[in-house]
Design an enzyme around this catalytic site. Sequence first.
Site, mmCIF file in Angstrom:
data_model
loop_
_atom_site.group_PDB
_atom_site.id
_atom_site.type_symbol
_atom_site.label_atom_id
_atom_site.label_comp_id
_atom_site.label_asym_id
_atom_site.label_seq_id
_atom_site.Cartn_x
_atom_site.Cartn_y
_atom_site.Cartn_z
ATOM 1 N N HIS A 307 2.501 2.482 9.337
ATOM 2 C CA HIS A 307 2.938 3.980 9.137
ATOM 3 C C HIS A 307 4.202 4.632 9.766
ATOM 4 O O HIS A 307 4.346 4.457 11.032
ATOM 5 C CB HIS A 307 1.834 4.925 8.971
ATOM 6 C CG HIS A 307 1.963 5.711 8.016
ATOM 7 N ND1 HIS A 307 2.496 6.995 8.319
ATOM 8 C CD2 HIS A 307 1.281 5.620 6.888
ATOM 9 C CE1 HIS A 307 2.702 8.110 6.826
ATOM 10 N NE2 HIS A 307 1.829 7.167 6.028
ATOM 11 N N ASP A 364 -2.468 2.717 1.925
ATOM 12 C CA ASP A 364 -1.519 2.807 0.747
ATOM 13 C C ASP A 364 -1.955 1.295 0.167
ATOM 14 O O ASP A 364 -2.305 0.903 -0.564
ATOM 15 C CB ASP A 364 -0.036 2.221 0.419
ATOM 16 C CG ASP A 364 0.467 3.296 1.168
ATOM 17 O OD1 ASP A 364 0.644 4.457 -0.377
ATOM 18 O OD2 ASP A 364 1.297 4.205 1.788
#
Length: 428
Positions: A307, A364
């Site tokens: 991330h 995600d």
Amino acid sequence: MTEKAILEYDGKKFEFPLVRGSENEVAFDVKTLRAATGGLTTIDPGFKNTGSCLSDITFLNGEKGILRYRGYSIEELAEKADFLEVAYLLIFGDLPNTDQLEKFHADIRKQSVVDDDIKKIIDAFPKSAHPMGVLSSLTSALTAFNPSSVNVNSDEAMYNAIVKILGKFPVLVAWSMRKKQGLPLDYGSSKLGYVENVLKMMFNQPNEDYVQNDIIVNALDKLLILHADHEQNCSTSTVRIVGSSHAGLFASLSAGISALWGPLHGGANQAVLEMLQAIKEDGGDTKKYMAKAKDKNDPFRLMGFGHRVYKNFDPRAKIIKVAADEVLSDLGVNDPILDIAKGLEQEALNDPYFVERKLYPNVDFYSGIIYQAMGIPVEMFTVMFALGRLPGWIAQWKEMRFRKEPIGRPRQIYTGENLRAFVEIEKR
């Protein structure tokens, strides 16, 4: 005694105050930099080291994997609260009591009908239109049906604008999907909860009785909570900077939707499924693609791992992984793409290369898996992200206007040509 930082430049020293946040974050206050130094400015592409505002809404510590809304940990909110409670918390500052929550939901329900002319706008879109483009356009179109600006100095006017968009936005979300699928537009039911009604509006078939699946409702509720706010990301910063010009709430939200659309932001979960599809079409060999991901000379990029902000783990991913497992188990989905996803997950969690670099599956990755299992089309993934992020955008816009923040106007360092004489066209 005020804390200060000293900048030395061109043989001179300049003092600037330090700003310390409630979680001990420290920042240089450089708003007087140009005036004090005679024109010196800063350069920070992407604003990765620049605080654009003071905010009471969300605390994020990427190094320690911490995410809190108004002081409440994301873990506790996802376990104990529902999406509307979290929306109320983000927008108004505190968790609602029973009466406040019931009134909030009732007022939202009253605003859940959009002007019938909105259907004419939807009809003008071809089926090939991406739902994010449709959603952004429809959100902007709401301004035409609500032309008066929100009086930010009136609590009643602000509240009415907030419940209006919270009521109408799920309808636009569902309609953007149904338009794509050629299904009749559905208004859902006033008897259902907020998240339950979203699912009904999306999936209700005209020739069948709608049956609710509580596990799917719970999973979507958690996904929306986990996406509700994330500090000053690209779309949130867009909402704030557009709103800083005193553009209306709906126009600012439409701009945020457009910012979210990009594959480096909200489109990341769609990119995950597109990657999984590509791996499937190439034979489904997960080990091959993990090797490609580790090869610096290979252009392949492993989507859904690591991330930009979280340097340890994404706290949201830990929560949603459990929901993903529950959904897949309950639905008994037999999908080779989901099998590939599980394979990549196990490879990454056990591969020293990924473990040492803390490249864990992020939110995600898991949200795409859940949406795929639910039967939500890939092109709708970012639309669902927008639905979750709506309360955060509203809260950030409201905070920005209440604090009377100045219009956003970043500086630049010019690198173009110096002064040149104009050359007549026949001499060029």
